[in-house]
Scaffold this motif. Sequence first.
Motif, PDB file in Angstrom:
ATOM      1  N   LEU A  77       0.554  -1.178  -0.041  1.00 12.44           N
ATOM      2  CA  LEU A  77       0.367   0.107  -0.383  1.00 12.44           C
ATOM      3  C   LEU A  77       1.132   1.324   0.348  1.00 12.44           C
ATOM      4  CD1 LEU A  77      -2.543   1.473   0.436  1.00 12.44           C
ATOM      5  CD2 LEU A  77      -2.578   1.222   3.002  1.00 12.44           C
ATOM      6  N   TRP A  80       2.238   1.757  -3.108  1.00 11.77           N
ATOM      7  CA  TRP A  80       0.741   2.168  -4.254  1.00 11.77           C
ATOM      8  C   TRP A  80       0.948   3.869  -4.187  1.00 11.77           C
ATOM      9  CZ3 TRP A  80      -3.704   5.351  -3.863  1.00 11.77           C
ATOM     10  CH2 TRP A  80      -4.401   5.993  -4.924  1.00 11.77           C
ATOM     11  N   GLN A 283      -5.889  -2.860   4.673  1.00 12.97           N
ATOM     12  CA  GLN A 283      -4.810  -1.941   4.264  1.00 12.97           C
ATOM     13  C   GLN A 283      -4.646  -3.048   3.095  1.00 12.97           C
ATOM     14  OE1 GLN A 283      -0.965  -0.904   6.234  1.00 12.97           O
ATOM     15  NE2 GLN A 283      -1.476  -1.617   7.977  1.00 12.97           N
ATOM     16  N   THR A 287      -5.483  -1.901  -0.940  1.00 12.44           N
ATOM     17  CA  THR A 287      -4.302  -2.170  -2.035  1.00 12.44           C
ATOM     18  C   THR A 287      -5.075  -2.894  -3.321  1.00 12.44           C
ATOM     19  OG1 THR A 287      -3.225  -2.445  -0.001  1.00 12.44           O
ATOM     20  CG2 THR A 287      -2.637  -3.089  -2.110  1.00 12.44           C
TER      21      THR A 287
END
Length: 403
Positions: A77, A80, A283, A287
């Motif tokens: 994450l 990203w 999370q 993601t």
Amino acid sequence: MDFRNNFSKRSEKMKASEIRELLKLLNRPSVISFAGGIPDPALFPAEALAHAGEAALSGPTAATALQYSVSEGYLPLREWIVGHMARLGVSCDVSNVLITSGSQQALDYLGKLFLSPEDTALVQWPTYLGALGAFNAYEPRFDRLQPGDNRTAKDIAADAEQAGSRVKLSYVTPEFANPTGITLSRAERLAVLEQARALDAMVIEDAAYEGLRYDGSPVPPILALEQETIADMNACRTLYCGTFSKTLSPGLRVGWVVGAQDVIDQLVLIKQAADLHTSTLNQILVTEVVAQGFADHLEQLTTAYGARRDEMLTALAREMPDGVSWSHPEGGMFIWLTLPDQIDGAELLQYALDTYHIAFVPGQAFFADGSGANTLRLSFSCASAEQTQTGIHRLGQAIRHFL
């Protein structure tokens, strides 16, 4: 036992959120509510999240998803987010990213890190009520952050010094601000940054609504503008706070902070002492969903919310009496009304609830000094076209009662 005798002095600064209280009205079907600035649950990517949850809990990631994790956040994450920030013009790496339990937690941590009692926090006037609540616990002094006004950084520093204070941070929502809906221009963002440099203060950039633009041209984040002159992320004073609460789901409680590594390292220590880490499962869900069609999801949101904004602006133009003005936001979830001076927003709310069964947020709570009694905030995010037309008509009638 009177438990209040044992409360800390700082607890005296804590007040109930008017918005949190007004959200209880959503359970009353007779009330048309323009109060809570909440996403429409019909637009949550529930199916995508369900598929992501099934995959996360049935495959090799199950142990990871249900286990303790690192305080900095789930690495995929954070990677990203590094790519997302690059698309916004910000160059950083994973060491500059901390995952938080919503951006509200980020504001609390930043207040804890930078504010000592009587330090000065510069905030917009009005500003996000949640930021005032987060900072209040650390007993600061508040002053106005108004790009383009006649006060210089020297004036602001002198006022702080006279009060026995020092300016430590500037808090700003550059895009579609809560509560006003106003967006800062590039020049105004540069002015905020230059003022912070002159004061040797931090800039907290709250980008909660960044993804919800309906028209107009995007403006680079303050952090991106700072990097135009200071390429090194670790030398920048701006701290960027983002969240998935407005674009995916607020219930997941996943947000982030991007900033200099020295600051992130200190925030990690605060998080370790507070809640160890943000939910690993949540999370992972975020993601997976953002990696698969996030741009298409944002397009769906902006189409729906943009139409609701237009519906409310049209209704306001038709229904508001003379003497009432309002903002025309390019995005976000809010329209800000300024009423004739003699009308008190709190009194109007009580009358509007009792007589017309409509709700909104009185504006006074958004001012650090308790001013702004003749203002109010309307949210268009959850109202249907019929509710907007009926509710704004009723609001116009309620306002006329006080004229």
